[in-house]
Write a protein that holds these residues in place. Structure first.
Motif, PDB file in Angstrom:
ATOM      1  N   LEU A 247       0.821  -1.210   0.000  1.00 35.16           N
ATOM      2  CA  LEU A 247       0.000   0.000   0.000  1.00 35.16           C
ATOM      3  C   LEU A 247       0.859   1.266   0.000  1.00 35.16           C
ATOM      4  O   LEU A 247       0.341   2.372   0.039  1.00 35.16           O
ATOM      5  N   GLY A 248       2.172   1.073  -0.012  1.00 34.72           N
ATOM      6  CA  GLY A 248       3.047   2.231  -0.136  1.00 34.72           C
ATOM      7  C   GLY A 248       3.586   2.764   1.177  1.00 34.72           C
ATOM      8  O   GLY A 248       4.172   3.847   1.206  1.00 34.72           O
ATOM      9  N   VAL A 249       3.394   2.034   2.266  1.00 28.92           N
ATOM     10  CA  VAL A 249       3.932   2.490   3.544  1.00 28.92           C
ATOM     11  C   VAL A 249       5.363   1.971   3.694  1.00 28.92           C
ATOM     12  O   VAL A 249       5.609   0.781   3.505  1.00 28.92           O
ATOM     13  N   ASP A 250       6.282   2.844   4.025  1.00 29.21           N
ATOM     14  CA  ASP A 250       7.655   2.421   4.286  1.00 29.21           C
ATOM     15  C   ASP A 250       7.705   1.873   5.711  1.00 29.21           C
ATOM     16  O   ASP A 250       8.005   2.587   6.667  1.00 29.21           O
ATOM     17  N   VAL A 251       7.373   0.588   5.840  1.00 27.05           N
ATOM     18  CA  VAL A 251       7.125   0.013   7.162  1.00 27.05           C
ATOM     19  C   VAL A 251       8.360   0.111   8.052  1.00 27.05           C
ATOM     20  O   VAL A 251       8.267   0.436   9.237  1.00 27.05           O
ATOM     21  N   GLN A 252       9.525  -0.166   7.468  1.00 24.41           N
ATOM     22  CA  GLN A 252      10.745  -0.152   8.268  1.00 24.41           C
ATOM     23  C   GLN A 252      10.979   1.231   8.881  1.00 24.41           C
ATOM     24  O   GLN A 252      11.299   1.360  10.053  1.00 24.41           O
ATOM     25  N   ARG A 253      10.756   2.252   8.069  1.00 25.69           N
ATOM     26  CA  ARG A 253      10.957   3.614   8.540  1.00 25.69           C
ATOM     27  C   ARG A 253       9.955   3.931   9.659  1.00 25.69           C
ATOM     28  O   ARG A 253      10.321   4.481  10.702  1.00 25.69           O
ATOM     29  N   VAL A 254       8.695   3.564   9.442  1.00 24.86           N
ATOM     30  CA  VAL A 254       7.668   3.805  10.457  1.00 24.86           C
ATOM     31  C   VAL A 254       8.051   3.129  11.773  1.00 24.86           C
ATOM     32  O   VAL A 254       7.971   3.715  12.853  1.00 24.86           O
ATOM     33  N   LYS A 255       8.534   1.871  11.652  1.00 20.79           N
ATOM     34  CA  LYS A 255       8.906   1.123  12.847  1.00 20.79           C
ATOM     35  C   LYS A 255      10.023   1.818  13.618  1.00 20.79           C
ATOM     36  O   LYS A 255       9.936   2.009  14.837  1.00 20.79           O
ATOM     37  N   VAL A 256      11.067   2.191  12.888  1.00 18.21           N
ATOM     38  CA  VAL A 256      12.221   2.809  13.537  1.00 18.21           C
ATOM     39  C   VAL A 256      11.798   4.074  14.281  1.00 18.21           C
ATOM     40  O   VAL A 256      12.101   4.264  15.464  1.00 18.21           O
ATOM     41  N   TYR A 257      11.047   4.936  13.590  1.00 17.50           N
ATOM     42  CA  TYR A 257      10.666   6.201  14.209  1.00 17.50           C
ATOM     43  C   TYR A 257       9.720   5.989  15.390  1.00 17.50           C
ATOM     44  O   TYR A 257       9.840   6.649  16.423  1.00 17.50           O
ATOM     45  N   LEU A 258       8.773   5.069  15.226  1.00 18.40           N
ATOM     46  CA  LEU A 258       7.823   4.849  16.315  1.00 18.40           C
ATOM     47  C   LEU A 258       8.529   4.344  17.565  1.00 18.40           C
ATOM     48  O   LEU A 258       8.301   4.841  18.671  1.00 18.40           O
ATOM     49  N   VAL A 259       9.405   3.356  17.376  1.00 22.45           N
ATOM     50  CA  VAL A 259      10.109   2.805  18.531  1.00 22.45           C
ATOM     51  C   VAL A 259      10.956   3.888  19.192  1.00 22.45           C
ATOM     52  O   VAL A 259      10.990   4.028  20.419  1.00 22.45           O
ATOM     53  N   LEU A 260      11.606   4.697  18.368  1.00 25.52           N
ATOM     54  CA  LEU A 260      12.439   5.779  18.895  1.00 25.52           C
ATOM     55  C   LEU A 260      11.589   6.770  19.700  1.00 25.52           C
ATOM     56  O   LEU A 260      11.900   7.101  20.854  1.00 25.52           O
ATOM     57  N   LEU A 261      10.486   7.224  19.084  1.00 23.76           N
ATOM     58  CA  LEU A 261       9.652   8.236  19.739  1.00 23.76           C
ATOM     59  C   LEU A 261       9.012   7.700  21.009  1.00 23.76           C
ATOM     60  O   LEU A 261       8.996   8.377  22.048  1.00 23.76           O
ATOM     61  N   VAL A 262       8.490   6.472  20.904  1.00 21.55           N
ATOM     62  CA  VAL A 262       7.829   5.899  22.075  1.00 21.55           C
ATOM     63  C   VAL A 262       8.832   5.704  23.204  1.00 21.55           C
ATOM     64  O   VAL A 262       8.547   6.004  24.366  1.00 21.55           O
ATOM     65  N   SER A 263      10.044   5.226  22.875  1.00 24.22           N
ATOM     66  CA  SER A 263      10.994   4.982  23.962  1.00 24.22           C
ATOM     67  C   SER A 263      11.417   6.295  24.608  1.00 24.22           C
ATOM     68  O   SER A 263      11.542   6.360  25.829  1.00 24.22           O
ATOM     69  N   ILE A 264      11.597   7.355  23.832  1.00 21.94           N
ATOM     70  CA  ILE A 264      11.960   8.636  24.438  1.00 21.94           C
ATOM     71  C   ILE A 264      10.814   9.172  25.304  1.00 21.94           C
ATOM     72  O   ILE A 264      10.998   9.531  26.474  1.00 21.94           O
ATOM     73  N   GLY A 265       9.601   9.184  24.721  1.00 21.29           N
ATOM     74  CA  GLY A 265       8.453   9.735  25.444  1.00 21.29           C
ATOM     75  C   GLY A 265       8.148   8.973  26.714  1.00 21.29           C
ATOM     76  O   GLY A 265       7.957   9.561  27.787  1.00 21.29           O
ATOM     77  N   VAL A 266       8.129   7.648  26.589  1.00 23.74           N
ATOM     78  CA  VAL A 266       7.757   6.840  27.760  1.00 23.74           C
ATOM     79  C   VAL A 266       8.874   6.837  28.797  1.00 23.74           C
ATOM     80  O   VAL A 266       8.608   6.903  30.004  1.00 23.74           O
ATOM     81  N   ALA A 267      10.125   6.772  28.326  1.00 21.72           N
ATOM     82  CA  ALA A 267      11.231   6.822  29.301  1.00 21.72           C
ATOM     83  C   ALA A 267      11.167   8.116  30.094  1.00 21.72           C
ATOM     84  O   ALA A 267      11.364   8.119  31.319  1.00 21.72           O
ATOM     85  N   ALA A 268      10.867   9.221  29.429  1.00 25.07           N
ATOM     86  CA  ALA A 268      10.760  10.495  30.149  1.00 25.07           C
ATOM     87  C   ALA A 268       9.583  10.465  31.117  1.00 25.07           C
ATOM     88  O   ALA A 268       9.710  10.889  32.271  1.00 25.07           O
ATOM     89  N   SER A 269       8.451   9.935  30.655  1.00 27.12           N
ATOM     90  CA  SER A 269       7.271   9.868  31.534  1.00 27.12           C
ATOM     91  C   SER A 269       7.564   9.051  32.776  1.00 27.12           C
ATOM     92  O   SER A 269       7.269   9.466  33.902  1.00 27.12           O
ATOM     93  N   VAL A 270       8.136   7.871  32.561  1.00 19.46           N
ATOM     94  CA  VAL A 270       8.399   6.978  33.683  1.00 19.46           C
ATOM     95  C   VAL A 270       9.455   7.578  34.610  1.00 19.46           C
ATOM     96  O   VAL A 270       9.342   7.509  35.833  1.00 19.46           O
ATOM     97  N   ALA A 271      10.457   8.212  34.006  1.00 21.94           N
ATOM     98  CA  ALA A 271      11.506   8.805  34.828  1.00 21.94           C
ATOM     99  C   ALA A 271      10.946   9.918  35.703  1.00 21.94           C
ATOM    100  O   ALA A 271      11.338  10.072  36.856  1.00 21.94           O
ATOM    101  N   LEU A 272      10.003  10.688  35.157  1.00 25.22           N
ATOM    102  CA  LEU A 272       9.485  11.829  35.898  1.00 25.22           C
ATOM    103  C   LEU A 272       8.406  11.441  36.897  1.00 25.22           C
ATOM    104  O   LEU A 272       8.319  12.009  37.988  1.00 25.22           O
ATOM    105  N   ALA A 273       7.564  10.480  36.533  1.00 25.29           N
ATOM    106  CA  ALA A 273       6.396  10.196  37.375  1.00 25.29           C
ATOM    107  C   ALA A 273       6.345   8.765  37.879  1.00 25.29           C
ATOM    108  O   ALA A 273       5.371   8.377  38.513  1.00 25.29           O
ATOM    109  N   GLY A 274       7.368   7.972  37.607  1.00 22.62           N
ATOM    110  CA  GLY A 274       7.353   6.592  38.064  1.00 22.62           C
ATOM    111  C   GLY A 274       6.484   5.725  37.182  1.00 22.62           C
ATOM    112  O   GLY A 274       6.007   6.152  36.134  1.00 22.62           O
ATOM    113  N   VAL A 275       6.284   4.480  37.625  1.00 23.00           N
ATOM    114  CA  VAL A 275       5.529   3.532  36.809  1.00 23.00           C
ATOM    115  C   VAL A 275       4.037   3.723  37.074  1.00 23.00           C
ATOM    116  O   VAL A 275       3.553   3.469  38.157  1.00 23.00           O
TER     117      VAL A 275
END
Lengths: 353, 288
Positions: A247-275
């Motif tokens: 369907l034209g989605v560059d799946v690998q690129r989407v995966k890389v960016y999503l994992v990167l963004l989620v890990s940064i966002g969630v790591a910051a959330s967890v670091a600041l407010a705990g689990v």
């Protein structure tokens, strides 16, 4: 037939209720602030000048020093967890996925324990942030990076690049490993350390202050906006990775960016407010039940829904056992689980399992 | 019941030696596999595959289980599994095309799909419009038209996960076909190539006919189709060309009447059959 609401209706409702929730959170607490008091203090907040009146000055400092930072941080953390959860469930095509699936949470947890037990909180406070926060953030990012690297390495011979299934399994392995590390550290720590570890693992927003909010705004807000960019590319991968490619989605690129963004966002959330559990797993499901799985609306709604839930849960956490506080994770579970279960019972066809 | 277009195959040149390259019959080549080989470990999944698909033709890919049909289709779809050889789509190396560019020219429907998120039928079909920036209005028109032809419009608002196997298949077909259309009158884009892996396996007879009729109609406008089929008679009735695959080797490629004969079928499938002329259409008909 599909008996769900128009996605746009939910979207607009959430936009309308977000200010209400934020207002409630600012006004509710051990010191109750009336709506009139809040209105009269707003101009002063906007100009950063405390009012002359003594009692109003007290309210001013409660609003600026405690309630606003806490509300802002609750919203950002809730939004980040829920939006990341929605994105991960979509990417992994797995209803059980939540932000912790790529090992961020357990990594952050281990990082926090290491900071508490081995480093000690008093040592090297960087720019005012405790070593605990920094340790948790680094731990979360490292764990996610490790999961990603291991999943990619093992899939190099195949054509898929990073295998999502492998990532899921490696995530479980890394979570178990970090859990073992955590237990080991707990075993060797004294009573005071143990208490701090378990308190941190319960999560809470009482630690919010101006500096932490600045960190949250600087790290979490950009990841939320960046995740929004992928809202249209996330539906096609639900058909399967090859199909998304057709369907034209560059799946690998989407995966890389999503994992990167989620890990940064969630790591910051967890670091600041705990689990804080539950938000990342169940808010996306509740919304999917109400409005369908299309990410175009689901991602922004998950952010607003998660933000709203955590803001309200935190308000409740402040008043139910006032002047003490209840761990906010307890409230989110108590609020969300019954709602989720009743929705599930009425929509058998949802069955994603 | 089974309708087809006899004329379009009759006015073509007969091919030589039974291994015709269909593309040479009709000028423009839409999709071309050249010297393709796929090797996994010591196993040769595909050897020495040369296949040209001419614009506007439907080619049926036949062969016994495990012959390599799906692997060949994956190669044609641009999956990066080739050990050697090359694949070109509309004269461009397919692996050089960016995903979106490729998706605008080629749609692929694999054999098995697992979608377990509660999309409505209409939402699934609309996914087919993802590669196009053609606007909500046109997308909606195309989706509605395709859903109507394949008769999924009556349950357009149902949840996909609650459908039967055949219904799901029709929804996925509607999605895949709507990817290649340019108007709600079912006009197909001029460089469109469609790859289908056993699209009729789950369909009842009327819906098989509806699908094959639709494909025939689109082919006349310039759609190029490569379709994996198991029903030799279905292939004989509808396809312009047949490619017969056995043990990873193209045994025979050519027009229906050349490829479907008793000797080749015995050779490839190992069963004795009789091939007679269809009493109404004159196409080959395989009976046991």
């Amino acid at each position: 037939m599909l008996s769900r609401f128009q996605a746009k209706t939910i979207y607009l409702l959430l936009i309308a209720f977000t200010p209400v929730g934020l207002l409630i959170s600012v006004c509710v607490g051990p010191v109750a602030i009336s709506f009139a008091q809040f209105l009269s203090v707003i101009p002063h907040v906007a100009q950063f000048s405390p009012p002359d009146d003594i009692s109003m000055a007290g309210i001013y400092s409660i609003v600026t020093d405690i309630r606003l930072p806490r509300t802002a941080m609750a919203w950002l953390v809730g939004a980040s967890l829920a939006m990341s959860g929605a994105a991960m469930q979509g990417l992994f095509r797995n209803p059980l996925a939540d932000p912790s699936i790529i090992g961020v949470t357990s990594g952050a947890s281990l990082g926090a324990s290491i900071a508490i037990v081995l480093v000690g909180d008093s040592l090297l406070p960087l720019a005012g942030l405790s070593t605990l926060v920094i340790g948790a953030f680094i731990g979360g990012i490292l764990a996610a990076f490790l999961v990603y690297r291991l999943a990619t390495g093992s899939a190099e011979t195949s054509t898929n690049g990073t295998s999502v299934a492998t990532m899921l399994l490696v995530g479980i392995a890394i979570t178990a490993l970090a859990g073992a590390g955590n237990s080991l550290l707990a075993y060797f720590s004294d009573n005071d350390m143990l208490r701090r570890i378990s308190l941190w693992n319960m999560g809470g927003l009482d630690v919010a202050n101006g500096l932490r909010v600045k960190v949250a705004v600087l790290i979490i807000a950009p990841t939320l906006l960046a995740l929004m960019y992928f809202r249209r590319s996330l539906d096609a991968p639900l058909l399967g990775e090859p199909e998304a490619r057709y369907l034209g989605v560059d799946v690998q690129r989407v995966k890389v960016y999503l994992v990167l963004l989620v890990s940064i966002g969630v790591a910051a959330s967890v670091a600041l407010a705990g689990v804080i559990g539950f938000v990342g797993l169940v808010v996306p499901h509740i919304l999917r039940l109400l409005m369908g799985p299309s990410h175009n609306y689901l991602l922004p709604c998950a952010a607003m829904g998660g933000g709203l839930l955590l803001v309200l849960a935190d308000s409740l956490a402040r008043v139910v056992v006032s002047p003490a506080e209840m761990p906010v994770g307890v409230i989110t579970a108590l609020l969300g689980a019954p709602l989720f279960i009743s929705l599930l019972r009425h929509r058998r066809e949802y069955g994603m399992l | 019941m089974i309708a087809f277009d006899q004329k379009s195959t009759l006015d073509k040149m007969p091919a030589e030696r039974g291994v015709a390259r269909p593309g040479e019959l009709n000028g423009e080549v839409a999709l071309s596999l050249t010297d393709v080989a796929v090797t996994r470990g010591r196993t040769n999944l595909l050897t020495d595959i040369n296949l040209d698909l001419a614009r506007g033709q439907m080619t049926a890919l036949l062969g016994p289980n495990g012959a390599g049909k799906t692997t060949l289709l994956n190669c044609a779809a641009g999956k990066n599994i080739l050990s050697s050889g090359s694949v070109t789509l509309n004269r461009q190396a397919i692996h050089r095309l960016r995903p979106l560019e490729r998706a605008r020219q080629m749609a692929v429907l694999p054999q098995q799909l697992s979608l377990n998120f509660p999309f409505s039928v209409e939402e699934v079909v609309t996914l087919g419009r993802y590669p196009h920036a053609s606007g909500h209005e046109l997308d909606k028109g195309i989706v509605t038209a395709v859903m109507k032809v394949l008769q999924v419009d009556s349950f357009a608002q149902r949840t996909y996960t609650t459908l039967s196997g055949g219904e799901k298949q029709r929804v996925q077909l509607a999605r895949t076909i709507s990817q290649l259309l340019v108007s709600s009158e079912l006009a197909v884009s001029q460089d469109a190539v469609l790859l289908l892996d056993e699209p009729v396996a789950a369909l009842d007879m009327p819906h098989q006919a509806i699908l094959m009729d639709l494909l025939t109609k689109l082919c006349r406008q310039g759609l190029t189709v490569l379709v994996v089929l198991h029903d030799i008679n279905l292939a004989a009735a509808y396809a312009d060309n047949v490619a017969l695959l056995n043990n990873g080797v193209l045994q025979s490629v050519g027009e229906v009447s050349e490829v479907i004969n008793e000797l080749l079928i015995k050779q490839v499938y190992g069963i004795e059959v009789s091939v007679i002329d269809h009493p109404l259409t004159g196409k080959p008909l395989v009976i046991r």
